[in-house]
Write a protein that holds these residues in place. Sequence first.
Motif, PDB file in Angstrom:
ATOM      1  N   ASN A 268     -22.068 -18.835  26.598  1.00 54.35           N
ATOM      2  CA  ASN A 268     -22.851 -19.275  27.758  1.00 54.35           C
ATOM      3  C   ASN A 268     -21.957 -19.807  28.866  1.00 54.35           C
ATOM      4  O   ASN A 268     -22.285 -19.712  30.045  1.00 54.35           O
ATOM      5  CB  ASN A 268     -23.825 -20.383  27.349  1.00 54.35           C
ATOM      6  N   GLU A 492     -38.144 -17.591  24.097  1.00 54.99           N
ATOM      7  CA  GLU A 492     -39.235 -17.203  24.990  1.00 54.99           C
ATOM      8  C   GLU A 492     -39.598 -15.727  24.844  1.00 54.99           C
ATOM      9  O   GLU A 492     -40.653 -15.285  25.265  1.00 54.99           O
ATOM     10  CB  GLU A 492     -38.884 -17.534  26.449  1.00 54.99           C
TER      11      GLU A 492
ATOM     12  N   LYS B   9     -35.112 -18.691  34.314  1.00 51.92           N
ATOM     13  CA  LYS B   9     -34.431 -17.454  33.949  1.00 51.92           C
ATOM     14  C   LYS B   9     -34.663 -16.390  35.025  1.00 51.92           C
ATOM     15  O   LYS B   9     -33.740 -15.696  35.435  1.00 51.92           O
ATOM     16  CB  LYS B   9     -34.974 -16.976  32.603  1.00 51.92           C
ATOM     17  N   TYR B  13     -31.541 -14.815  37.241  1.00 47.42           N
ATOM     18  CA  TYR B  13     -31.211 -13.392  37.224  1.00 47.42           C
ATOM     19  C   TYR B  13     -31.453 -12.750  38.589  1.00 47.42           C
ATOM     20  O   TYR B  13     -30.671 -11.897  39.024  1.00 47.42           O
ATOM     21  CB  TYR B  13     -31.970 -12.665  36.107  1.00 47.42           C
ATOM     22  N   PHE B  20     -24.683  -9.590  43.482  1.00 45.14           N
ATOM     23  CA  PHE B  20     -24.041  -8.284  43.258  1.00 45.14           C
ATOM     24  C   PHE B  20     -24.470  -7.265  44.307  1.00 45.14           C
ATOM     25  O   PHE B  20     -23.664  -6.454  44.762  1.00 45.14           O
ATOM     26  CB  PHE B  20     -24.328  -7.772  41.845  1.00 45.14           C
ATOM     27  N   LEU B  49     -15.640 -14.610  49.739  1.00 44.28           N
ATOM     28  CA  LEU B  49     -15.443 -15.883  49.037  1.00 44.28           C
ATOM     29  C   LEU B  49     -16.745 -16.656  48.911  1.00 44.28           C
ATOM     30  O   LEU B  49     -17.031 -17.260  47.879  1.00 44.28           O
ATOM     31  CB  LEU B  49     -14.410 -16.736  49.768  1.00 44.28           C
ATOM     32  N   TRP B  52     -18.851 -15.055  46.223  1.00 44.70           N
ATOM     33  CA  TRP B  52     -18.192 -15.297  44.933  1.00 44.70           C
ATOM     34  C   TRP B  52     -18.489 -16.729  44.479  1.00 44.70           C
ATOM     35  O   TRP B  52     -18.824 -16.975  43.326  1.00 44.70           O
ATOM     36  CB  TRP B  52     -16.671 -15.084  45.075  1.00 44.70           C
ATOM     37  N   GLY B  55     -21.999 -17.077  43.287  1.00 42.97           N
ATOM     38  CA  GLY B  55     -22.097 -16.484  41.950  1.00 42.97           C
ATOM     39  C   GLY B  55     -21.550 -17.421  40.884  1.00 42.97           C
ATOM     40  O   GLY B  55     -22.150 -17.622  39.828  1.00 42.97           O
ATOM     41  N   THR B  56     -20.396 -18.024  41.185  1.00 46.81           N
ATOM     42  CA  THR B  56     -19.762 -18.922  40.215  1.00 46.81           C
ATOM     43  C   THR B  56     -20.635 -20.147  39.960  1.00 46.81           C
ATOM     44  O   THR B  56     -20.793 -20.585  38.820  1.00 46.81           O
ATOM     45  CB  THR B  56     -18.374 -19.334  40.738  1.00 46.81           C
ATOM     46  N   PHE B  59     -23.421 -19.263  37.712  1.00 41.48           N
ATOM     47  CA  PHE B  59     -22.979 -19.216  36.315  1.00 41.48           C
ATOM     48  C   PHE B  59     -22.926 -20.616  35.708  1.00 41.48           C
ATOM     49  O   PHE B  59     -23.198 -20.802  34.530  1.00 41.48           O
ATOM     50  CB  PHE B  59     -21.595 -18.566  36.196  1.00 41.48           C
ATOM     51  N   PHE B  60     -22.557 -21.585  36.532  1.00 43.74           N
ATOM     52  CA  PHE B  60     -22.506 -22.949  36.022  1.00 43.74           C
ATOM     53  C   PHE B  60     -23.915 -23.461  35.727  1.00 43.74           C
ATOM     54  O   PHE B  60     -24.172 -24.068  34.686  1.00 43.74           O
ATOM     55  CB  PHE B  60     -21.784 -23.873  37.009  1.00 43.74           C
ATOM     56  N   TYR B  63     -25.086 -21.977  32.613  1.00 35.09           N
ATOM     57  CA  TYR B  63     -24.562 -22.667  31.439  1.00 35.09           C
ATOM     58  C   TYR B  63     -25.372 -23.923  31.136  1.00 35.09           C
ATOM     59  O   TYR B  63     -25.769 -24.172  29.987  1.00 35.09           O
ATOM     60  CB  TYR B  63     -23.087 -23.014  31.659  1.00 35.09           C
ATOM     61  N   ASP B  66     -28.745 -23.099  29.585  1.00 31.63           N
ATOM     62  CA  ASP B  66     -28.722 -22.080  28.540  1.00 31.63           C
ATOM     63  C   ASP B  66     -29.262 -20.752  29.039  1.00 31.63           C
ATOM     64  O   ASP B  66     -30.066 -20.106  28.377  1.00 31.63           O
ATOM     65  CB  ASP B  66     -29.499 -22.538  27.301  1.00 31.63           C
ATOM     66  N   TRP B  67     -28.822 -20.358  30.173  1.00 34.47           N
ATOM     67  CA  TRP B  67     -29.218 -19.096  30.809  1.00 34.47           C
ATOM     68  C   TRP B  67     -30.731 -18.987  30.942  1.00 34.47           C
ATOM     69  O   TRP B  67     -31.316 -17.924  30.749  1.00 34.47           O
ATOM     70  CB  TRP B  67     -28.607 -17.903  30.059  1.00 34.47           C
ATOM     71  N   SER B  69     -32.994 -20.180  29.083  1.00 33.13           N
ATOM     72  CA  SER B  69     -33.764 -20.292  27.840  1.00 33.13           C
ATOM     73  C   SER B  69     -33.672 -21.725  27.332  1.00 33.13           C
ATOM     74  O   SER B  69     -33.067 -21.992  26.304  1.00 33.13           O
ATOM     75  CB  SER B  69     -33.218 -19.331  26.779  1.00 33.13           C
ATOM     76  N   LYS B  73     -31.815 -25.548  23.551  1.00 31.25           N
ATOM     77  CA  LYS B  73     -31.136 -26.837  23.446  1.00 31.25           C
ATOM     78  C   LYS B  73     -31.751 -27.687  22.336  1.00 31.25           C
ATOM     79  O   LYS B  73     -31.064 -28.197  21.465  1.00 31.25           O
ATOM     80  CB  LYS B  73     -31.242 -27.571  24.784  1.00 31.25           C
TER      81      LYS B  73
END
Lengths: 504, 79
Positions: A268, A492, B9, B13, B20, B49, B52, B55-56, B59-60, B63, B66-67, B69, B73
């Motif tokens: 993750n 889910e 989620k 996404y 992208f 930049l 980017w 996007g970064t 991603f954080f 995390y 939990d993406w 979901s 946890k």
Amino acid sequence: MTVGVLIIAAFMIIPLVVGFFAASKSTKTSEDFFIQGRGMGAVAVFFTVAATWWSSFAFLGSNATFYTSGPVYLTALAWNLLFGFMYYWVGKRVWYLGKRFNYITPSDLLGDFYNNEKLRMVVAAILLIFTIPYLQIQLTGGAYLIEVASGGVIPFWFAALIFYFIIVIYVWVGGIRAVAWTDIIYGALLFFGMLFAGIYISQYLGGPTGLFKSLLENSPEHLTLPGPLGTSGYGQWFSLFIVTAIGAFMGPQIWLRMYAVKSGKLFNLMPFLLGFAAIAYMGSVLTGFSGVLLEPDVANADQILPIMLTKYAPFALASLILAAGAAAAMSTANSQIHAISTIVTLDIYQRYANPNASQDKIVKVGRISLVVFSLIAYVMALTVPGVLVTIGIAALAGTAQLIVPTIGAISWRRSHPTAAMWGLIGGVATVLLITFIPAFSAPLGFHAGVWGLLVNSILFILISLKLKRTDEKVVKRFDEARFDYNQEYHPELIDDSIETRKSI
Amino acid sequence: MLSKYPQMKKWLYSMLILVFLILETPFILMANAAEPFVLGLPFFLFWNLLWWLIGTILFFIAYLTDWGSKSVKAKSKSK
């Protein structure tokens, strides 16, 4: 000059020490030698994946591309994001299946899901054939750096030889654990080396902003696509993004690093870390663009960074950064050699030649194939010329083809072995045709790898839809694995899955 | 079927797809200019930049959640 040689010597000795230390921690099983008994922790995983993924291609090739072709390499920012995303989405599923069904090589997973021996062999063959040229460029890149850093005292052939000698020794004794631990050092050196080189060199032009301003006046075409040569436009932008990220991700060296991970949680976090690390490319932007203004006449663009450093930085600093570049090459090469030996030992030797081989015997064969394949790559580095990025992309285009059957295996129950086989054959044939027959060269400006993936995906989907799998048992086993995976990580989705299961 | 996905989620996404699309479809050519300079960077570099970075950061956030979901946890803690 002596300082340079000393730094290089230190750089070569440290991994040996680390390698022997890692060896002292190992147990004598093949699983430990090849995937560290699926127990690799967070720090090692991040550094070994990042350092393996960032190769001479990134360290030298990026500078060279900014220098000759303008900003097209900026697409690396997006391909790092894509690579990170795949490591999460594909990698975590591959890891889960690997743990559940005890896979060690990529062919284990694909061969098991598609339940087809021929496919298993094709996968192993693609991985071997296309990894070797990519390995060759690591050696070439690393040897360039050592040659320049030593002020020419160490010639190319000898630099390459020492390089391989050291890798073989520490992989031999320590297996993947030694590779991962040395990668922690290499990864850190590589990241800071790249960034620092750019920042340091751009000082000669008044820092980044001064550099960009004077580039705008002197060579504005370096700041926009399609670059000064007029050849690096959108087609190349998109092709690099797809082929580099997917090709490197499907390389056996990264694949082993999915199986080796200890905890699913780690997947993750990886996209963030891998994405963030891309900031180091700003170093390449600065170095490459400074080169355009300061040293416009370098014939071999791959040498732009070493040349700039030796000319504009104090010698000790230059050598240190060049050592970081050699680290980039070394950290990829060590993992590739290890991965190739894994495939040869488990997919070929154990499976076909000696299925009852003892653990000791397997590790021994792994070590011997290490030496043999390193030697092949060494000979290739001396005899096959070429620019790093060009060879790199061609090799990556081949391994990239495996993404189609892999995504099929982890996500689509209809995926059919015949479809996977024809998809791969079609994809690889397309890559080879477009790469080697000049008349077909890059249709519409897109690289062979992109066309290969297109042909591959179309064949895969159409044939899978047309045919029906008869081996219900295998399909069901994977359905169950997917269900359990979702239950654990994506609760889910479970309602849906239950409905799907009922409908089976 | 899509309605079963948690809001987080879906948002994550969609945003990632957007990043992208902006960076890798021909849309990128609209940002293909050296000027104006933003924060001392040529526009094309700045634009890349910027996305980017977005996007970064996504991603954080991914995390941390939990993406998307979340319930994972609670589950993994109870283990």
